[in-house]
Design an enzyme around this catalytic site. Structure first.
Site, PDB file in Angstrom:
ATOM      1  CB  THR A 133      31.658  36.671  74.481  1.00 44.22           C
ATOM      2  OG1 THR A 133      30.752  35.989  73.741  1.00 44.22           O
ATOM      3  CG2 THR A 133      31.809  36.338  75.861  1.00 44.22           C
ATOM      4  CG  ASP A 134      34.314  38.315  68.427  1.00 45.37           C
ATOM      5  OD1 ASP A 134      33.291  37.685  67.898  1.00 45.37           O
ATOM      6  OD2 ASP A 134      34.895  38.912  67.785  1.00 45.37           O
ATOM      7  CD1 TRP A 135      29.227  33.750  66.670  1.00 49.44           C
ATOM      8  CD2 TRP A 135      29.489  35.646  67.656  1.00 49.44           C
ATOM      9  NE1 TRP A 135      28.084  33.975  66.746  1.00 49.44           N
ATOM     10  CE2 TRP A 135      27.936  35.211  67.447  1.00 49.44           C
ATOM     11  CE3 TRP A 135      29.435  36.632  68.373  1.00 49.44           C
ATOM     12  CZ2 TRP A 135      26.896  35.990  67.720  1.00 49.44           C
ATOM     13  CZ3 TRP A 135      28.570  37.568  68.905  1.00 49.44           C
ATOM     14  CH2 TRP A 135      27.217  37.092  68.387  1.00 49.44           C
TER      15      TRP A 135
END
Ligand code: BGC
Length: 815
Positions: free
Chosen positions: A259-261
């Site tokens: 995932t992105d953060w």
């Protein structure tokens, strides 16, 4: 000659297991380490469920090297931890690294080989700095000029972006670091990035945004990062059509997806859709995943699948072997040399009237602007790098010019609020609140005249716990929502001594204004100061700059605009007082060169009054040296625009339609369809300020003898480029292709088919050929869900930019 298909095949090989392992085990001559599927399967069999789950989400790094992500390994089985570091312009850890030019400046060189070397520097440094995975490159297309991350990515053109992403990944992975292409997909703006639902038709999706991601997969990227936004109603990080249908089944991606953060939103849906790793924690892929396995909503084989993908990539990079590749030492000199070369290669000269440039050594120069004396190195957010060093343009110009004066032009950081205006007295220039202490001030600020004040708060430490300042009962520097406080840009948001800066502008009426300041020392104490800028100080700065300009032979004015992830720009104009400053300075001395240290397109109502305009974006730690070298003609400005620059806020592809940008009711429609960037200007007959591909040289080129012939399903275009001037220079001939009449699909007026970057000596003439591959000659057919070649006669143009196509011919495509 560009042969995309065979070159891609070669890149894939080089970036894949063979090249990577050879490189990290001592050069390309070394025996390759074969992928060991048995080893990975064996490990998966031995791992407990808890251990498997620990490989699928981030955790705190006990070593705290300052990188963005960490996955603990499983020591008993010899699985080492993974450290994941940003980012796009260099390795982002707490230690120093080479701050390379922003990716958009790299892209401006139109040179995949430079992109490979750029990747190689980051790859080696990442390994040397204890990292295993790089959270880069970003390949989202530049769709709106306002997008906060346009400097972190390459271009508005799918072909150019895909060439560069593939080459950069080859460089990164060839040095043994796992690349992560991001943000998959359609993260083309920062406004509402965590929630906006992007609606795009299938043809546009495949022809535009996906092309770069597919090229990254073909180049062998080890990892993919899912985007924050939704795509067609579903978050990208749990979007099965994207993560499984396209990425795995169509493109055959065999690495892992993270995932992105904080971009995960579910456990079962995300894992089932094809997500493998949650970052930076385990909110959904930690205890929740274990519970889902226990209650049967997730079969353990789905967990195994994700673990296998992570381990397979680790194995491919030699990380699971007993003789894991040793980490190299950093080579800061080599990094700096590449940073300098690329900053010069991407420098884009937009205007050069009356031979303003190159500057002649010996003439007197007025350097103006806050970023003339403060180096503008990089953009903000996760693209920020702690540079090895950074010089100011004032220094690099002084070393060439001799007679240099400097004027600030615009004060970004203010001067202390005068003690005499405060009752009780308060020295506003520097307070220290000791650790564990609280401090407050209750008084009044008295002003004698109505005026516009910009209050500037400088402080150390965590921005969220910063001092609070209330004037007339209202908080002057309220906290921005969520993470926004942490997304700050390069020069403007930090004072020269490193203190964080926040600004608030208001009209003050004459009289006394209640002022209350409170600050907490926290765990480590806190410094702060309260400064101000008034209309009078602004006017004085402009007057001083104009006087300096008048007294000098020539002027170099440095203009800034700081961008960061997490927010978009509101307007295309230069921020602050810069338009007024440019007006006053160019009036005083028309031989003014404006150097733009900006993130993306800027509107330039002041353009005609300038002598020259040089676009340098965020040029990295060697940016000041590169800027001076270009200004003094020690090298030709080799860059070309990778995005169209609109005339103003009303004439560009997303102007005047909120559904298109930034979205309405949470939904954003890519209703311009395939007409992204220059394609929109061509389709609508709108003239940009500067077209895609534009950039001037100090010499002049002619383009001659254009011809094109079919080669298989592609075409080969040939033309002659001649340097007609007296200096050596860089030409970037570009080939564009018109639509096929046989296709019943929406097509652009023309698309970039290929390009070459050429260094030509004075009078030199060279024949170049440019291969246009079948992919570029094809459209995506939403009925067959596949590409279809645009056969029949196609127009071929060649020239210096999308707006300067001097030659034209035609060719029969597809035999
Ligand atoms: C950014 C990513 C970055 C990550 C880790 C996020 O805010 O969108 O591009 O890699 O942070 O720093």
């Amino acid at each position: 000659m560009r042969d995309t298909v065979s070159r891609r095949a070669a890149l894939r090989l080089m970036g894949g297991a063979v090249g990577v392992v050879a490189a990290v085990t001592g050069g390309f001559g070394s025996p390759a380490r074969a992928l060991d599927r048995g080893r990975v399967d064996g490990l998966v069999r031995q791992l407990t469920l808890d251990e498997k789950i620990s490989l699928l989400h981030g955790a705190n790094d006990p070593a705290s090297l300052g990188q963005a992500g960490y996955v603990p390994g499983v020591k008993r089985l010899g699985i080492p931890p993974l450290r994941l570091a940003d980012g796009p312009a260099g390795v982002r850890v707490t230690r120093h690294a080479t701050a390379l030019p922003a990716p958009v400046l790299l892209a401006s060189a139109f040179d995949p080989e430079l992109a490979r070397r750029y990747g190689q520097v980051i790859g080696q440094e990442g390994r040397a700095l204890g990292q295993d995975v790089l959270l880069s490159p970003m390949v989202n297309l530049i769709r709106t000029p306002y997008a906060g991350r346009n400097f972190e990515t390459f271009s508005e053109d799918p072909l150019l972006s895909s060439d560069l992403v593939a080459a950069e990944i080859t460089g990164i992975q060839g040095a043994g670091l796992i690349a992560t292409v991001k943000h998959y997909a359609l993260n083309n703006q920062e406004k509402d990035r965590g929630s906006v639902d992007v609606r795009v038709d299938e043809q546009t999706l495949h022809e535009c945004e996906l092309r770069g991601f597919e090229a990254a997969v073909e180049a062998g990227t080890g990892a993919v990062m899912g985007a924050y936004n939704k795509v067609d109603g579903t978050f990208a990080c749990e979007n099965k059509a994207l993560l499984t249908g396209i990425l795995r089944e169509r493109w055959g991606f065999d690495g892992f997806v993270m995932t992105d953060w904080d971009a995960a939103h579910s456990t079962v849906a995300a894992l089932t859709a094809g997500l493998d790793m949650e970052m930076p924690e385990g909110k959904y892929f930690g205890a929740a995943l274990k519970a889902a396995v226990a209650d049967g909503s997730v079969p353990e084989r789905d967990v195994d699948r994700a673990v296998r993908r992570v381990l397979t990539v680790m194995d491919r990079f030699g990380l699971l072997a007993a003789d894991a590749p040793p980490r190299p030492r950093r080579d800061p000199q080599a990094g700096a040399a590449v940073a300098l070369e690329i900053a010069k290669a991407g420098a884009t000269l937009l205007r050069n009237a009356h031979d303003t440039l190159p500057l002649r050594p010996g003439t007197s120069v007025a350097v103006i602007g806050p970023t003339g004396s403060l180096p503008s190195v990089s953009g903000g957010g996760s693209a920020h790098v702690v540079p090895d060093h950074a010089t100011s343009p004032l220094d690099t110009i002084t070393s060439r010019a001799g007679n240099v004066t400097y004027a600030l032009g615009e004060d970004l950081f203010g001067t202390p609020v005068p003690a005499a205006a405060l009752r009780p007295a308060l020295a506003a220039d520097g307070h220290r609140v000791a650790a564990g202490q609280d401090w407050s001030y209750d008084g009044t600020l008295t002003v004698t005249d109505a005026d516009e004040w910009t209050f500037v708060l400088h402080f150390s430490g965590d921005p969220v716990a910063r001092p609070t300042v209330h004037l007339d009962g209202a908080e002057l520097f309220p906290l921005a929502p969520g993470y926004e406080e942490y997304f700050v840009g390069g020069v403007v948001s930090a004072a020269p001594d490193g203190m964080t800066v926040r600004r608030a502008t208001l009209h003050l009426t004459p009289g006394s204004h209640p002022l209350r300041i409170s600050a907490r020392g926290g765990d480590s104490g806190r410094h702060f100061r309260l400064h101000r800028i008034t209309r009078a100080t602004r006017a004085r700065d402009v007057t001083e700059a104009a006087e300096a300009a008048r007294a000098a032979d020539t002027v170099v004015l440095f203009a800034y605009e700081d961008a960061t992830e997490g927010r978009d720009r509101a307007r295309l104009a230069l921020p602050g007082n810069q338009e007024r400053l440019i007006a006053a300075v160019t009036e005083a001395n028309p031989r003014t060169t404006v150097v733009l240290n900006t993130s993306s397109a800027t509107s330039m109502p002041w353009l005609e009054r300038t002598g020259a305009v040089l676009q340098m974006y965020y040029p990295g730690q060697e940016g000041a040296e590169a800027t001076a070298a270009v200004l003094y003609g020690e090298c030709d400005p080799g860059g070309r625009l990778t995005q169209s620059f609109p005339v103003d806020d009303d004439h560009h592809p997303v102007a005047g339609d909120r559904r298109r940008y930034p979205g309405r009711d949470g939904v954003e429609e890519y209703s311009e369809g395939i007409h992204l960037g220059y394609r929109w200007y061509d389709a609508e007959g709108v003239r940009p300020l500067f077209p895609f591909g534009h950039g001037l040289s100090y010499t002049a080129f002619t383009y001659e003898e254009l011809s094109a012939r079919a080669v298989g399903q592609g075409i080969e275009v040939s033309l002659v480029v001649r340097n007609t001037g007296a200096r050596a220079g860089i030409a970037v001939p570009q080939v564009y292709i018109g639509p096929s009449e046989r296709l019943r699909l929406e097509q652009a007026v023309r698309v970039l088919g290929g390009y070459r970057r050429l260094a030509l000596g004075p009078g030199e003439r060279r024949r170049v050929s440019v291969r246009v591959d079948a992919r570029t000659l094809s459209s995506w057919d939403p009925h067959t869900h596949d590409r279809v070649l645009g056969t029949g006669p196609r127009t071929v143009w060649a020239g210096a930019s999308a707006g300067d196509l001097r030659l034209r011919t035609s060719v029969e495509v597809g035999g």
